[in-house]
Design an enzyme around this catalytic site. Structure first.
Site, PDB file in Angstrom:
ATOM      1  N   HIS A  65       0.721  -1.292  -0.067  1.00  0.00           N
ATOM      2  CA  HIS A  65       0.027  -0.111   0.011  1.00  0.00           C
ATOM      3  C   HIS A  65       0.370   1.358  -0.169  1.00  0.00           C
ATOM      4  O   HIS A  65       2.225   0.952   0.602  1.00  0.00           O
ATOM      5  CB  HIS A  65      -0.912  -0.505   0.898  1.00  0.00           C
ATOM      6  CG  HIS A  65      -2.051  -0.820   1.223  1.00  0.00           C
ATOM      7  ND1 HIS A  65      -2.457  -1.450   1.633  1.00  0.00           N
ATOM      8  CD2 HIS A  65      -2.943  -0.941   0.184  1.00  0.00           C
ATOM      9  CE1 HIS A  65      -3.791  -1.972   1.702  1.00  0.00           C
ATOM     10  NE2 HIS A  65      -4.243  -2.180   0.671  1.00  0.00           N
ATOM     11  N   ASP A  67       1.172   4.326   1.104  1.00  0.00           N
ATOM     12  CA  ASP A  67       1.995   4.307   2.062  1.00  0.00           C
ATOM     13  C   ASP A  67       3.009   3.636   3.228  1.00  0.00           C
ATOM     14  O   ASP A  67       3.835   4.285   3.633  1.00  0.00           O
ATOM     15  CB  ASP A  67       0.538   5.072   3.110  1.00  0.00           C
ATOM     16  CG  ASP A  67       0.050   3.892   3.909  1.00  0.00           C
ATOM     17  OD1 ASP A  67      -0.378   3.184   3.030  1.00  0.00           O
ATOM     18  OD2 ASP A  67      -0.298   3.917   5.000  1.00  0.00           O
ATOM     19  N   HIS A 141      -3.856  -8.864   6.987  1.00  0.00           N
ATOM     20  CA  HIS A 141      -4.970  -7.444   5.745  1.00  0.00           C
ATOM     21  C   HIS A 141      -5.391  -7.724   4.909  1.00  0.00           C
ATOM     22  O   HIS A 141      -5.383  -8.972   4.357  1.00  0.00           O
ATOM     23  CB  HIS A 141      -3.446  -6.267   5.979  1.00  0.00           C
ATOM     24  CG  HIS A 141      -3.280  -5.159   5.593  1.00  0.00           C
ATOM     25  ND1 HIS A 141      -5.165  -4.318   6.671  1.00  0.00           N
ATOM     26  CD2 HIS A 141      -2.656  -4.386   4.500  1.00  0.00           C
ATOM     27  CE1 HIS A 141      -4.373  -3.036   5.702  1.00  0.00           C
ATOM     28  NE2 HIS A 141      -3.586  -2.917   4.942  1.00  0.00           N
ATOM     29  N   ASP A 208      -0.362  -2.815   9.740  1.00  0.00           N
ATOM     30  CA  ASP A 208      -1.720  -2.854   8.456  1.00  0.00           C
ATOM     31  C   ASP A 208      -2.535  -4.205   9.324  1.00  0.00           C
ATOM     32  O   ASP A 208      -2.246  -5.124   8.297  1.00  0.00           O
ATOM     33  CB  ASP A 208      -1.132  -1.928   7.344  1.00  0.00           C
ATOM     34  CG  ASP A 208      -1.018  -1.105   7.826  1.00  0.00           C
ATOM     35  OD1 ASP A 208      -1.128  -0.657   8.373  1.00  0.00           O
ATOM     36  OD2 ASP A 208      -1.296   0.032   5.960  1.00  0.00           O
TER      37      ASP A 208
END
Length: 309
Positions: A65, A67, A141, A208
């Site tokens: 992801h 970020d 996740h 996460d």
């Protein structure tokens, strides 16, 4: 300055804010510099934190992801620009290798840096030396995501005065360490007689994930646990739906794992203050050492537990 400390480069989650950058964490551990989850803007944050890319010995990405990984493009180019003399290993989930390659060659540059991609295809040891081991475990996740554990090997602190009194010197010291005991002038000298047990220190990186056994196992007995706490308990249903933890759940993980210090990070942009995050974590771990970090913070690894602690 401590030789073992966590330098926090970014503490936001999906959306950066005026005060929080995307993720980025540099763990200084003796001669190692482990850069975790370099999000967008990591180069800039490193300048503010007064650390350089030459201090990085390996990069570890939990998942792809944005970020947690968009800073890879700039970092790869910076490694070449700064002529980093050593090879830097880059660990990441193998399922995201296509994204890694896209970021490594996102634009034109003269590649002279030495970078070694190390895609992770399963749980287990991903790096090992005579001093430490780094392992990866799958988290829960929405995409494949790995948590990381750095564990120093247990050791011994030799006591020179006791060695001298026992008549152990030179090559005999190595033999004593290897065998656990040695005969000197008709006497048996045991390792415990001339040394102190030095328990290895541990660090866990948990990003996460929903609550899961892997998160607890990663944190098991760790001296320092860096753990996402995207939401407060009032948004627990949303946290689970998006594959994240609340601050209370992070506290439960630290408590159940017997961790020593919990560092909360990865905060949703909806929250202006992190004080409630600490309060929530301590509500389930009242005796715990809990820190909610800001960009630029430095958190030391707690002092090593003694043999009698």
């Amino acid at each position: 300055m401590s030789a073992r400390e966590l330098i926090v480069l970014g503490t936001s989650s999906q959306v950066p804010t005026r005060y929080r950058n995307h993720n980025g964490y540099l763990l200084r551990w003796d001669e190692e510099g482990l850069l975790f989850d370099p999000g967008e803007g990591t180069q800039r944050q490193m300048i503010y934190a007064e650390v350089t890319v030459t201090q990085v010995t390996r990069i570890l990405v939990t998942h792809f992801h944005g970020d947690h990984c968009l800073g890879l493009a700039g970092l790869h180019q910076r490694i070449s620009l700064d002529r980093v003399p050593h090879e830097i290993d880059v660990h990441f989930p193998a399922s995201g290798q296509v994204f890694y390659e896209r970021m490594r060659y996102a634009s034109i540059y003269h590649e002279v840096g030495k970078v070694a991609p190390r895609p992770i295809r399963g749980e287990g040891v991903i790096h090992e030396t005579d001093k430490l081991t780094i392992t990866a475990r799958r988290l829960d996740h929405g995409v494949e995501c790995f948590g990381y554990r750095l564990q120093e090997r247990d050791g011994r602190t030799m006591l020179p005065e006791k060695l001298a009194a026992a008549g152990v010197k030179g090559p005999a010291i190595k033999q004593l360490i290897r065998d656990g005991s040695i005969e000197i002038d008709g006497r048996i000298v045991k390792l415990d007689d001339v040394s102190l047990f030095k328990p290895g220190q541990g660090f866990a990186m948990i990003m996460d994930t929903r609550m899961c056994d892997s998160a607890i196992e990663l944190a098991r007995g760790a001296d320092l646990v860096l753990c996402e706490s995207t939401y407060l308990s009032s948004e627990e249903r949303e946290a689970r739906a998006h594959g994240h933890l609340t601050a209370k759940q992070a506290g439960i993980i630290a408590r159940e794992a017997g961790a020593r210090r919990l560092v909360l990070t990865h905060f949703s942009q909806r929250y202006g203050s992190t004080k409630p995050f600490v309060e929530e974590a301590k509500s389930v771990w009242p005796e715990g050492d809990v820190v909610a970090v800001r960009d630029g913070d430095r958190v030391s690894v707690p002092k090593r537990l003694g043999a009698t602690d």
